[in-house]
Design an enzyme around this catalytic site. Sequence first.
Site, PDB file in Angstrom:
ATOM      1  N   LYS A 173      -8.148  -6.952  13.703  1.00 13.12           N
ATOM      2  CA  LYS A 173      -7.900  -5.587  13.244  1.00 13.12           C
ATOM      3  C   LYS A 173      -8.135  -4.640  14.412  1.00 13.12           C
ATOM      4  CE  LYS A 173      -6.914  -3.598   9.197  1.00 13.12           C
ATOM      5  NZ  LYS A 173      -6.016  -4.114   8.161  1.00 13.12           N
TER       6      LYS A 173
ATOM      7  N   GLY B  77      -6.909   6.154  -6.335  1.00  9.13           N
ATOM      8  CA  GLY B  77      -6.126   6.235  -5.103  1.00  9.13           C
ATOM      9  C   GLY B  77      -4.670   5.925  -5.371  1.00  9.13           C
TER      10      GLY B  77
ATOM     11  N   GLY C 136      -2.013   6.534  -3.201  1.00  8.28           N
ATOM     12  CA  GLY C 136      -1.312   6.719  -1.940  1.00  8.28           C
ATOM     13  C   GLY C 136      -0.195   5.709  -1.790  1.00  8.28           C
ATOM     14  N   LYS C 137      -0.079   5.139  -0.572  1.00 11.31           N
ATOM     15  CA  LYS C 137       1.038   4.253  -0.261  1.00 11.31           C
ATOM     16  C   LYS C 137       1.133   3.072  -1.226  1.00 11.31           C
ATOM     17  CE  LYS C 137       0.249   3.585   4.243  1.00 11.31           C
ATOM     18  NZ  LYS C 137       0.495   3.124   5.643  1.00 11.31           N
ATOM     19  N   VAL C 138      -0.016   2.482  -1.567  1.00 11.08           N
ATOM     20  CA  VAL C 138      -0.017   1.308  -2.443  1.00 11.08           C
ATOM     21  C   VAL C 138      -0.226   1.704  -3.904  1.00 11.08           C
ATOM     22  CG1 VAL C 138      -1.189  -0.865  -2.989  1.00 11.08           C
ATOM     23  CG2 VAL C 138      -0.852  -0.202  -0.605  1.00 11.08           C
TER      24      VAL C 138
ATOM     25  N   HIS D 223       0.438   4.304  -5.792  1.00 13.56           N
ATOM     26  CA  HIS D 223       1.513   4.861  -6.626  1.00 13.56           C
ATOM     27  C   HIS D 223       2.548   3.790  -6.968  1.00 13.56           C
ATOM     28  CE1 HIS D 223       4.150   5.211  -3.026  1.00 13.56           C
ATOM     29  NE2 HIS D 223       5.137   5.358  -3.886  1.00 13.56           N
TER      30      HIS D 223
END
Length: 359
Positions: free
Chosen positions: A81, A181, A183-185, A187
């Site tokens: 990472k 949350g 966000g990108k994932v 929703h």
Amino acid sequence: MTDVFGSSHKDVHEQVVFCADEQSGLRAIIAIHNTSLGPALGGTRFYPYESEQAALADALNLARGMSYKNALAGLDLGGGKAVIIGDPAKDKSEALLRAYGRFVQSLGGRYITACDVGTYSEDMDVIARECRYVTGRTTAHGGAGDSSVLTAFGVFQGMRASAERVYGTPSLHGRRVGVEGVGKVGHRLVELLREDGADVVICDVDPRAVERTRLRHPEVDVVSGAAEMTASDIDVFAPCALGGVLDDETVARLRAKIVCGAANNQLAHTGVEKQLAERGILYAPDYVVNSGGVIQVADEIQGFDMDRARSRAAKIYDTTLKIFAIAADEGVPPAVAADRLAERRMSEVGRIRAIWLGH
């Protein structure tokens, strides 16, 4: 100070690289945890850490998680990472990304980067102008595009497996699911849950993310935050924001029977997994169910095919059920069972690399 070398064999990292370029303002850390299965693959997180020590700690934890995630996803890839210290809205530039790309290139393929919090497919295209070891690129450049598509799909498969274990059916129809949350994932997960007939309640620190989800799904409920959500009458809690949400206080008030979400490193500290088990709450290990994204970008390495990648991500359902079965047989929490299964694969497959091939 963060223990770079680790206090146990699980936490020992093979390599940690500090990268700096004064002119572009780049300050980055690349952590390679384990390459017994292959080169380390993991995203680059661009985040305004409060200190370099906080950035290092995050890089080390995330890299270790990627080793286990890639192992259980059945990939021939190790775990790594990277983090870039800064505010992506203010500090991200072409020069900074290209400088970062040159540092990744200098590792000669030991580390392959991709998107994460604060970075996008378009950023990977810029990095790729200086580096061959990049995935998660835009479709215009032959990449897989937004990895949140299969991340959400994989979490949904893990949630179906959890429902099968708890309720005897893989359907979420009629269940109330709290998604922290969107966000990108998150929703995208809401979309899948609504298609399956689930009742959904959401929260997010960003009101724009909430509004975007409500515009598409006006029927979803909204609460003020994770504290209100976890104390409410929900069947499933899906953490899809940053890590560490499952601490002593949260577990004590949690009313859900299942925890299954996309966030990395959801357990605030060692022992939380036992607290969840003692309260009769089934925890689907985060790095198992959120591996759809890495499956998607890993497929890009050999020439991306969405149908093939989606088929691989669908197996998260079977892997999650297998982990629940091992946990029950061995009398341990699912998080422990998942670790054991991942470590077994890293050890058994990694061992055969010792066979000399003559070159």
